[in-house]
Design a protein around this motif. Structure first.
Motif, PDB file in Angstrom:
ATOM      1  N   VAL A 119      -0.494  -7.845   5.330  1.00 43.68           N
ATOM      2  CA  VAL A 119      -0.203  -6.614   4.596  1.00 43.68           C
ATOM      3  C   VAL A 119      -1.217  -6.399   3.474  1.00 43.68           C
ATOM      4  O   VAL A 119      -1.685  -5.278   3.240  1.00 43.68           O
ATOM      5  N   ALA A 120      -1.580  -7.472   2.782  1.00 42.15           N
ATOM      6  CA  ALA A 120      -2.506  -7.349   1.652  1.00 42.15           C
ATOM      7  C   ALA A 120      -3.881  -6.861   2.093  1.00 42.15           C
ATOM      8  O   ALA A 120      -4.552  -6.120   1.356  1.00 42.15           O
ATOM      9  N   GLY A 121      -4.309  -7.237   3.302  1.00 44.42           N
ATOM     10  CA  GLY A 121      -5.637  -6.848   3.759  1.00 44.42           C
ATOM     11  C   GLY A 121      -5.649  -5.798   4.841  1.00 44.42           C
ATOM     12  O   GLY A 121      -6.691  -5.585   5.472  1.00 44.42           O
ATOM     13  N   TYR A 122      -4.541  -5.115   5.037  1.00 41.96           N
ATOM     14  CA  TYR A 122      -4.455  -4.156   6.140  1.00 41.96           C
ATOM     15  C   TYR A 122      -5.228  -2.886   5.800  1.00 41.96           C
ATOM     16  O   TYR A 122      -5.034  -2.280   4.738  1.00 41.96           O
ATOM     17  N   GLN A 123      -6.110  -2.459   6.685  1.00 40.07           N
ATOM     18  CA  GLN A 123      -6.915  -1.245   6.556  1.00 40.07           C
ATOM     19  C   GLN A 123      -7.570  -1.162   5.175  1.00 40.07           C
ATOM     20  O   GLN A 123      -8.400  -1.983   4.824  1.00 40.07           O
ATOM     21  N   ALA A 124      -7.194  -0.180   4.349  1.00 42.03           N
ATOM     22  CA  ALA A 124      -7.830  -0.013   3.030  1.00 42.03           C
ATOM     23  C   ALA A 124      -7.365  -1.051   2.025  1.00 42.03           C
ATOM     24  O   ALA A 124      -7.939  -1.143   0.938  1.00 42.03           O
ATOM     25  N   GLY A 125      -6.329  -1.801   2.348  1.00 42.60           N
ATOM     26  CA  GLY A 125      -5.838  -2.827   1.439  1.00 42.60           C
ATOM     27  C   GLY A 125      -4.584  -2.386   0.706  1.00 42.60           C
ATOM     28  O   GLY A 125      -4.421  -1.201   0.370  1.00 42.60           O
ATOM     29  N   LEU A 126      -3.694  -3.333   0.468  1.00 40.58           N
ATOM     30  CA  LEU A 126      -2.435  -3.037  -0.202  1.00 40.58           C
ATOM     31  C   LEU A 126      -2.658  -2.452  -1.594  1.00 40.58           C
ATOM     32  O   LEU A 126      -1.921  -1.552  -2.023  1.00 40.58           O
ATOM     33  N   ALA A 127      -3.667  -2.947  -2.310  1.00 43.42           N
ATOM     34  CA  ALA A 127      -3.917  -2.455  -3.664  1.00 43.42           C
ATOM     35  C   ALA A 127      -4.220  -0.960  -3.672  1.00 43.42           C
ATOM     36  O   ALA A 127      -3.793  -0.230  -4.588  1.00 43.42           O
ATOM     37  N   THR A 128      -4.939  -0.480  -2.666  1.00 40.66           N
ATOM     38  CA  THR A 128      -5.262   0.948  -2.592  1.00 40.66           C
ATOM     39  C   THR A 128      -4.006   1.783  -2.390  1.00 40.66           C
ATOM     40  O   THR A 128      -3.812   2.815  -3.060  1.00 40.66           O
ATOM     41  N   TYR A 129      -3.132   1.345  -1.487  1.00 42.04           N
ATOM     42  CA  TYR A 129      -1.911   2.098  -1.220  1.00 42.04           C
ATOM     43  C   TYR A 129      -0.969   2.074  -2.426  1.00 42.04           C
ATOM     44  O   TYR A 129      -0.353   3.092  -2.759  1.00 42.04           O
ATOM     45  N   VAL A 130      -0.860   0.938  -3.078  1.00 45.14           N
ATOM     46  CA  VAL A 130      -0.013   0.849  -4.271  1.00 45.14           C
ATOM     47  C   VAL A 130      -0.565   1.725  -5.392  1.00 45.14           C
ATOM     48  O   VAL A 130       0.189   2.403  -6.100  1.00 45.14           O
ATOM     49  N   ALA A 131      -1.885   1.737  -5.554  1.00 47.13           N
ATOM     50  CA  ALA A 131      -2.497   2.581  -6.588  1.00 47.13           C
ATOM     51  C   ALA A 131      -2.248   4.058  -6.300  1.00 47.13           C
ATOM     52  O   ALA A 131      -1.938   4.838  -7.215  1.00 47.13           O
ATOM     53  N   ASN A 132      -2.360   4.457  -5.036  1.00 42.37           N
ATOM     54  CA  ASN A 132      -2.096   5.860  -4.681  1.00 42.37           C
ATOM     55  C   ASN A 132      -0.646   6.233  -4.962  1.00 42.37           C
ATOM     56  O   ASN A 132      -0.373   7.289  -5.560  1.00 42.37           O
ATOM     57  N   SER A 133       0.289   5.388  -4.529  1.00 39.95           N
ATOM     58  CA  SER A 133       1.707   5.685  -4.759  1.00 39.95           C
ATOM     59  C   SER A 133       2.034   5.704  -6.251  1.00 39.95           C
ATOM     60  O   SER A 133       2.796   6.564  -6.714  1.00 39.95           O
ATOM     61  N   THR A 134       1.459   4.780  -7.002  1.00 39.76           N
ATOM     62  CA  THR A 134       1.726   4.732  -8.439  1.00 39.76           C
ATOM     63  C   THR A 134       1.185   5.966  -9.145  1.00 39.76           C
ATOM     64  O   THR A 134       1.865   6.561 -10.003  1.00 39.76           O
ATOM     65  N   LEU A 135      -0.028   6.368  -8.801  1.00 43.51           N
ATOM     66  CA  LEU A 135      -0.615   7.546  -9.441  1.00 43.51           C
ATOM     67  C   LEU A 135       0.174   8.805  -9.115  1.00 43.51           C
ATOM     68  O   LEU A 135       0.451   9.631  -9.999  1.00 43.51           O
ATOM     69  N   VAL A 136       0.545   8.971  -7.852  1.00 42.36           N
ATOM     70  CA  VAL A 136       1.335  10.146  -7.465  1.00 42.36           C
ATOM     71  C   VAL A 136       2.690  10.133  -8.165  1.00 42.36           C
ATOM     72  O   VAL A 136       3.162  11.177  -8.650  1.00 42.36           O
ATOM     73  N   ALA A 137       3.330   8.968  -8.238  1.00 45.39           N
ATOM     74  CA  ALA A 137       4.640   8.877  -8.892  1.00 45.39           C
ATOM     75  C   ALA A 137       4.538   9.188 -10.381  1.00 45.39           C
ATOM     76  O   ALA A 137       5.401   9.879 -10.941  1.00 45.39           O
ATOM     77  N   LEU A 138       3.494   8.697 -11.050  1.00 46.93           N
ATOM     78  CA  LEU A 138       3.330   8.976 -12.482  1.00 46.93           C
ATOM     79  C   LEU A 138       3.093  10.464 -12.727  1.00 46.93           C
ATOM     80  O   LEU A 138       3.653  11.042 -13.680  1.00 46.93           O
ATOM     81  N   MET A 139       2.272  11.101 -11.913  1.00 45.78           N
ATOM     82  CA  MET A 139       2.055  12.540 -12.070  1.00 45.78           C
ATOM     83  C   MET A 139       3.339  13.319 -11.799  1.00 45.78           C
ATOM     84  O   MET A 139       3.628  14.323 -12.475  1.00 45.78           O
ATOM     85  N   THR A 140       4.134  12.864 -10.829  1.00 44.30           N
ATOM     86  CA  THR A 140       5.413  13.521 -10.549  1.00 44.30           C
ATOM     87  C   THR A 140       6.365  13.381 -11.728  1.00 44.30           C
ATOM     88  O   THR A 140       7.055  14.341 -12.103  1.00 44.30           O
ATOM     89  N   ILE A 141       6.406  12.201 -12.333  1.00 40.14           N
ATOM     90  CA  ILE A 141       7.268  11.988 -13.494  1.00 40.14           C
ATOM     91  C   ILE A 141       6.875  12.903 -14.645  1.00 40.14           C
ATOM     92  O   ILE A 141       7.720  13.568 -15.263  1.00 40.14           O
ATOM     93  N   LEU A 142       5.582  12.943 -14.952  1.00 37.17           N
ATOM     94  CA  LEU A 142       5.114  13.779 -16.060  1.00 37.17           C
ATOM     95  C   LEU A 142       5.418  15.250 -15.806  1.00 37.17           C
ATOM     96  O   LEU A 142       5.860  15.978 -16.712  1.00 37.17           O
TER      97      LEU A 142
END
Length: 294
Positions: free
Chosen positions: A76-99
């Motif tokens: 999971v950590a190394g799948y395609q673009a990497g887990l860090a990329t997907y977590v960063a995308n979800s976190t950024l979208v969630a923070l913008m949604t919250i604001l």
């Protein structure tokens, strides 16, 4: 001293008998424990399956892992673009949604709760009406509109979609939170010459912190777990979010389902929601009940 007074003093000094716990209390505790076990069982089994080897996880189910392995988490950590990329995308979208939800729902709820205008209740019903429409029906027209403005395959565009889906409920929560503030506080501020915007900023928002936290918590969880809009609006693997990872990583050899990797990704996706909820849980109940009691 009379005999009655002496008897009362002796009775006061005597050790009091403990009240017997009624059987219904034990039944209530047992029922709560049973419900907790039922709710926690899928999470526990998912964790056990995630630490098995891929072969063992795909075979007959076991209640306890026979072999400890981190292969699923490494995949999971190394799948395609990497887990860090997907977590960063979800976190950024969630923070913008919250604001966006907080910035829009706070003044809207304040106006609906504190200003007496003609047709206010009708406007409030129109704001709540989108909650009755399946949001899947809105994705196609939103996609066509967003394509004209270049917001497709954009984290900002996905955050706007999540805000649209979450905003009616956020306005409802903030309206209840502002209605729970006593009128006397607002009247005292008006006597001191405080304008409507200053009353919102310096009086109502600090008093409505539980409601704001509840709005932020719901916005985060719904944005983090939302799948269909992210699948429709995101086209590149570097812009995918965590829910899309859950669907993609489950594909194993020859089209089979890789249950171990799927369970590992589920466990990893739950952790941020669990951390945020535990950090904000003391505001959660009070925020939901704001305005419930008059």
């Amino acid at each position: 001293m009379s005999a009655a007074a002496i008897a009362s003093e002796i009775g006061a000094l005597a050790p009091r008998r403990r009240r017997r716990t009624p059987p219904s209390a034990y039944l209530a505790v047992a029922a709560c424990v049973a419900v907790m076990a039922i709710m926690a069982a899928p999470l526990v089994f998912s964790f056990f399956a995630s630490i098995e080897t891929p072969t063992e996880a795909s075979s007959a189910p076991h209640y306890l892992p026979q072999t400890f392995s981190l292969q699923n988490y490494l995949k999971v950590a190394g799948y395609q673009a990497g887990l860090a990329t997907y977590v960063a995308n979800s976190t950024l979208v969630a923070l913008m949604t919250i604001l966006a939800c907080v910035a829009l729902a706070a003044p809207a709820g304040y106006g609906l709760a504190r200003f007496s205008t003609y047709g206010k209740e009708i406007a409030f019903l129109f704001l709540l009406a989108p909650m009755m429409i399946p949001y899947q029906a809105l994705l196609t027209p939103l996609y066509l509109d967003f394509a004209k403005f270049g917001l497709v395959d954009s984290r900002i565009g996905l955050a706007i979609v999540h805000t649209i889906l979450q905003l009616p409920f956020s306005v409802y929560l903030m309206r209840n939170a502002f209605e729970a503030v006593p009128r006397e506080i607002e009247e005292a501020a008006m006597i001191d010459g405080c304008s409507a915007s200053r009353r919102l900023t310096y009086i109502f928002l600090p008093l409505a912190v539980p409601g704001l936290v509840t709005v932020a918590l719901f916005a985060f969880i719904n944005s983090w777990n939302e799948f269909l809009a992210a699948l429709v609006f995101m086209n590149r693997e570097f812009s995918f979010t965590v829910p899309i990872l859950l669907v993609s990583v489950r594909t194993g050899d020859h089209g089979a389902v890789d249950w171990g990797a799927l369970q590992a990704s589920i466990v990893l996706s739950i952790i941020p929601c669990l951390v945020v909820y535990l950090a904000l849980q003391r505001y959660y109940i009070s925020g939901l009940l704001s305005g419930a009691v008059k």
